[in-house]
Design a protein around this motif. Structure first.
Motif, PDB file in Angstrom:
ATOM      1  N   LYS A 136       0.811  -1.224   0.000  1.00  0.00           N
ATOM      2  CA  LYS A 136       0.000   0.000   0.000  1.00  0.00           C
ATOM      3  C   LYS A 136       0.843   1.272   0.000  1.00  0.00           C
ATOM      4  CE  LYS A 136      -0.498   0.700   4.945  1.00  0.00           C
ATOM      5  NZ  LYS A 136      -1.392   0.991   6.022  1.00  0.00           N
ATOM      6  N   ASP A 137       2.104   1.171   0.433  1.00  0.00           N
ATOM      7  CA  ASP A 137       2.959   2.347   0.543  1.00  0.00           C
ATOM      8  C   ASP A 137       3.831   2.594  -0.687  1.00  0.00           C
ATOM      9  OD1 ASP A 137       1.955   2.828   3.101  1.00  0.00           O
ATOM     10  OD2 ASP A 137       3.519   1.608   4.054  1.00  0.00           O
ATOM     11  N   LEU A 138       3.818   1.665  -1.619  1.00  0.00           N
ATOM     12  CA  LEU A 138       4.640   1.840  -2.817  1.00  0.00           C
ATOM     13  C   LEU A 138       4.057   2.949  -3.698  1.00  0.00           C
ATOM     14  CD1 LEU A 138       5.328  -1.861  -3.835  1.00  0.00           C
ATOM     15  CD2 LEU A 138       6.942  -0.242  -2.833  1.00  0.00           C
ATOM     16  N   PRO A 139       4.908   3.721  -4.343  1.00  0.00           N
ATOM     17  CA  PRO A 139       4.400   4.735  -5.276  1.00  0.00           C
ATOM     18  C   PRO A 139       3.832   4.073  -6.534  1.00  0.00           C
ATOM     19  CG  PRO A 139       6.806   4.742  -5.255  1.00  0.00           C
ATOM     20  CD  PRO A 139       6.361   3.766  -4.203  1.00  0.00           C
ATOM     21  N   ASN A 140       3.008   4.802  -7.253  1.00  0.00           N
ATOM     22  CA  ASN A 140       2.392   4.284  -8.476  1.00  0.00           C
ATOM     23  C   ASN A 140       3.422   3.766  -9.479  1.00  0.00           C
ATOM     24  OD1 ASN A 140      -0.235   4.793  -7.634  1.00  0.00           O
ATOM     25  ND2 ASN A 140      -0.242   6.844  -8.507  1.00  0.00           N
ATOM     26  N   GLY A 141       4.549   4.444  -9.571  1.00  0.00           N
ATOM     27  CA  GLY A 141       5.584   4.003 -10.508  1.00  0.00           C
ATOM     28  C   GLY A 141       6.119   2.627 -10.165  1.00  0.00           C
ATOM     29  N   SER A 142       6.236   2.321  -8.880  1.00  0.00           N
ATOM     30  CA  SER A 142       6.707   0.997  -8.477  1.00  0.00           C
ATOM     31  C   SER A 142       5.651  -0.070  -8.731  1.00  0.00           C
ATOM     32  CB  SER A 142       7.111   0.998  -6.998  1.00  0.00           C
ATOM     33  OG  SER A 142       8.310   1.721  -6.819  1.00  0.00           O
ATOM     34  N   ILE A 143       4.392   0.280  -8.531  1.00  0.00           N
ATOM     35  CA  ILE A 143       3.312  -0.669  -8.843  1.00  0.00           C
ATOM     36  C   ILE A 143       3.335  -0.972 -10.344  1.00  0.00           C
ATOM     37  CG2 ILE A 143       0.809  -1.010  -8.901  1.00  0.00           C
ATOM     38  CD1 ILE A 143       1.999  -1.230  -6.078  1.00  0.00           C
ATOM     39  N   ALA A 144       3.466   0.058 -11.167  1.00  0.00           N
ATOM     40  CA  ALA A 144       3.531  -0.139 -12.623  1.00  0.00           C
ATOM     41  C   ALA A 144       4.747  -0.985 -12.997  1.00  0.00           C
ATOM     42  CB  ALA A 144       3.566   1.216 -13.342  1.00  0.00           C
ATOM     43  N   ARG A 145       5.845  -0.756 -12.333  1.00  0.00           N
ATOM     44  CA  ARG A 145       7.066  -1.515 -12.632  1.00  0.00           C
ATOM     45  C   ARG A 145       6.923  -2.977 -12.229  1.00  0.00           C
ATOM     46  NH1 ARG A 145      13.079   0.823 -11.283  1.00  0.00           N
ATOM     47  NH2 ARG A 145      14.077  -0.165 -13.069  1.00  0.00           N
ATOM     48  N   LEU A 146       6.319  -3.236 -11.086  1.00  0.00           N
ATOM     49  CA  LEU A 146       6.069  -4.615 -10.674  1.00  0.00           C
ATOM     50  C   LEU A 146       5.194  -5.328 -11.705  1.00  0.00           C
ATOM     51  CD1 LEU A 146       5.469  -4.096  -6.845  1.00  0.00           C
ATOM     52  CD2 LEU A 146       7.268  -5.524  -7.852  1.00  0.00           C
ATOM     53  N   VAL A 147       4.193  -4.622 -12.210  1.00  0.00           N
ATOM     54  CA  VAL A 147       3.309  -5.198 -13.227  1.00  0.00           C
ATOM     55  C   VAL A 147       4.103  -5.492 -14.499  1.00  0.00           C
ATOM     56  CG1 VAL A 147       1.322  -4.746 -14.725  1.00  0.00           C
ATOM     57  CG2 VAL A 147       1.204  -4.151 -12.301  1.00  0.00           C
ATOM     58  N   ARG A 148       4.890  -4.528 -14.949  1.00  0.00           N
ATOM     59  CA  ARG A 148       5.684  -4.730 -16.178  1.00  0.00           C
ATOM     60  C   ARG A 148       6.635  -5.919 -16.045  1.00  0.00           C
ATOM     61  NH1 ARG A 148       6.029   0.846 -16.047  1.00  0.00           N
ATOM     62  NH2 ARG A 148       8.131   0.800 -15.194  1.00  0.00           N
ATOM     63  N   GLN A 149       7.150  -6.127 -14.849  1.00  0.00           N
ATOM     64  CA  GLN A 149       8.093  -7.217 -14.617  1.00  0.00           C
ATOM     65  C   GLN A 149       7.390  -8.542 -14.291  1.00  0.00           C
ATOM     66  OE1 GLN A 149      11.326  -6.914 -15.218  1.00  0.00           O
ATOM     67  NE2 GLN A 149      10.917  -4.798 -15.786  1.00  0.00           N
ATOM     68  N   ASN A 150       6.053  -8.509 -14.229  1.00  0.00           N
ATOM     69  CA  ASN A 150       5.264  -9.691 -13.869  1.00  0.00           C
ATOM     70  C   ASN A 150       5.642 -10.228 -12.490  1.00  0.00           C
ATOM     71  OD1 ASN A 150       3.417 -10.278 -16.114  1.00  0.00           O
ATOM     72  ND2 ASN A 150       5.320 -10.352 -17.288  1.00  0.00           N
ATOM     73  N   PHE A 151       5.916  -9.326 -11.560  1.00  0.00           N
ATOM     74  CA  PHE A 151       6.267  -9.707 -10.195  1.00  0.00           C
ATOM     75  C   PHE A 151       5.015  -9.675  -9.321  1.00  0.00           C
ATOM     76  CE2 PHE A 151      10.905  -7.928 -10.380  1.00  0.00           C
ATOM     77  CZ  PHE A 151      11.298  -9.009 -11.151  1.00  0.00           C
ATOM     78  N   HIS A 152       4.711 -10.784  -8.700  1.00  0.00           N
ATOM     79  CA  HIS A 152       3.680 -10.872  -7.655  1.00  0.00           C
ATOM     80  C   HIS A 152       2.316 -10.350  -8.104  1.00  0.00           C
ATOM     81  CE1 HIS A 152       7.308 -11.607  -5.451  1.00  0.00           C
ATOM     82  NE2 HIS A 152       7.723 -10.364  -5.587  1.00  0.00           N
ATOM     83  N   LEU A 153       1.923 -10.687  -9.309  1.00  0.00           N
ATOM     84  CA  LEU A 153       0.700 -10.129  -9.893  1.00  0.00           C
ATOM     85  C   LEU A 153      -0.553 -10.443  -9.080  1.00  0.00           C
ATOM     86  CD1 LEU A 153       1.327 -10.647 -13.714  1.00  0.00           C
ATOM     87  CD2 LEU A 153       1.607  -8.568 -12.341  1.00  0.00           C
ATOM     88  N   LYS A 154      -0.608 -11.597  -8.432  1.00  0.00           N
ATOM     89  CA  LYS A 154      -1.781 -11.942  -7.621  1.00  0.00           C
ATOM     90  C   LYS A 154      -2.034 -10.906  -6.529  1.00  0.00           C
ATOM     91  CE  LYS A 154      -2.102 -15.805  -5.425  1.00  0.00           C
ATOM     92  NZ  LYS A 154      -1.875 -17.147  -4.911  1.00  0.00           N
ATOM     93  N   TYR A 155      -0.991 -10.248  -6.089  1.00  0.00           N
ATOM     94  CA  TYR A 155      -1.096  -9.236  -5.030  1.00  0.00           C
ATOM     95  C   TYR A 155      -1.088  -7.821  -5.615  1.00  0.00           C
ATOM     96  CZ  TYR A 155       0.016 -13.264  -2.226  1.00  0.00           C
ATOM     97  OH  TYR A 155      -0.027 -14.496  -1.651  1.00  0.00           O
ATOM     98  N   VAL A 156      -0.329  -7.626  -6.660  1.00  0.00           N
ATOM     99  CA  VAL A 156      -0.143  -6.290  -7.222  1.00  0.00           C
ATOM    100  C   VAL A 156      -1.357  -5.840  -8.041  1.00  0.00           C
ATOM    101  CG1 VAL A 156       1.303  -4.885  -8.745  1.00  0.00           C
ATOM    102  CG2 VAL A 156       2.360  -6.503  -7.169  1.00  0.00           C
ATOM    103  N   ILE A 157      -1.996  -6.755  -8.766  1.00  0.00           N
ATOM    104  CA  ILE A 157      -3.139  -6.361  -9.585  1.00  0.00           C
ATOM    105  C   ILE A 157      -4.307  -5.842  -8.738  1.00  0.00           C
ATOM    106  CG2 ILE A 157      -4.908  -7.197 -11.205  1.00  0.00           C
ATOM    107  CD1 ILE A 157      -2.171  -6.506 -12.455  1.00  0.00           C
TER     108      ILE A 157
END
Length: 151
Positions: A43-64
């Protein structure tokens, strides 16, 4: 019930079965960035980090789910440009959507509301150029079409 938003990236890694210590390769910016967010709550990550996690396909079950929440509050969420988070979602492999149909449906419904402007952009926001707005809504439509094929 587990509140995914309160989990740190490190805790998510452990839940997903990653128990090895993260080794930071100084010449690889992605490695340094990822090591730097390990102790941050989702919840504390900035939007750019959320977008980056998505682009990297990291932890999508939690990030999406977090991305859906953020897009419901700010449809143009991103760090580098308006709509970065939506654009990142467009890169997710169809296999993820096939195995996560509830998230797929939830995102599709949200994006349809964004497309029809039932969900407003931030009040103080104005598009700089008409082409930017067209590109944004085209990206929204592309994601709707992509994930809609899985439902």
């Amino acid at each position: 019930m587990l509140n995914y938003r309160e989990l740190t990236i490190n805790e998510i890694c452990k839940i997903e079965g990653f128990h090895e210590e993260i080794v930071v390769e100084k010449r690889v910016p992605l490695s340094g960035w990822f090591a730097g967010i390990m102790d941050d709550k989702l919840k504390d990550l900035p939007n750019g980090s959320i977008a980056r996690l998505v682009r990297q396909n990291f932890h999508l079950k939690y990030v999406i789910p977090e991305a859906i929440l953020r897009l419901s509050k700010n449809p143009i969420a991103g760090k580098h440009y308006e709509g970065e988070l939506i654009n990142s979602i467009n890169a997710i492999d169809n296999d993820f959507w096939k195995s996560n149909l509830i998230l797929c449906k939830e995102l599709k419904e949200l994006l349809e509301k964004i497309e029809t402007k039932e969900i407003n952009l931030p009040q103080d926001f104005e598009w700089f150029m008409e082409e930017e707005e067209q590109d944004y809504y085209e990206n929204v439509r592309n994601v709707i079409l992509k994930i809609g094929m899985e439902l």
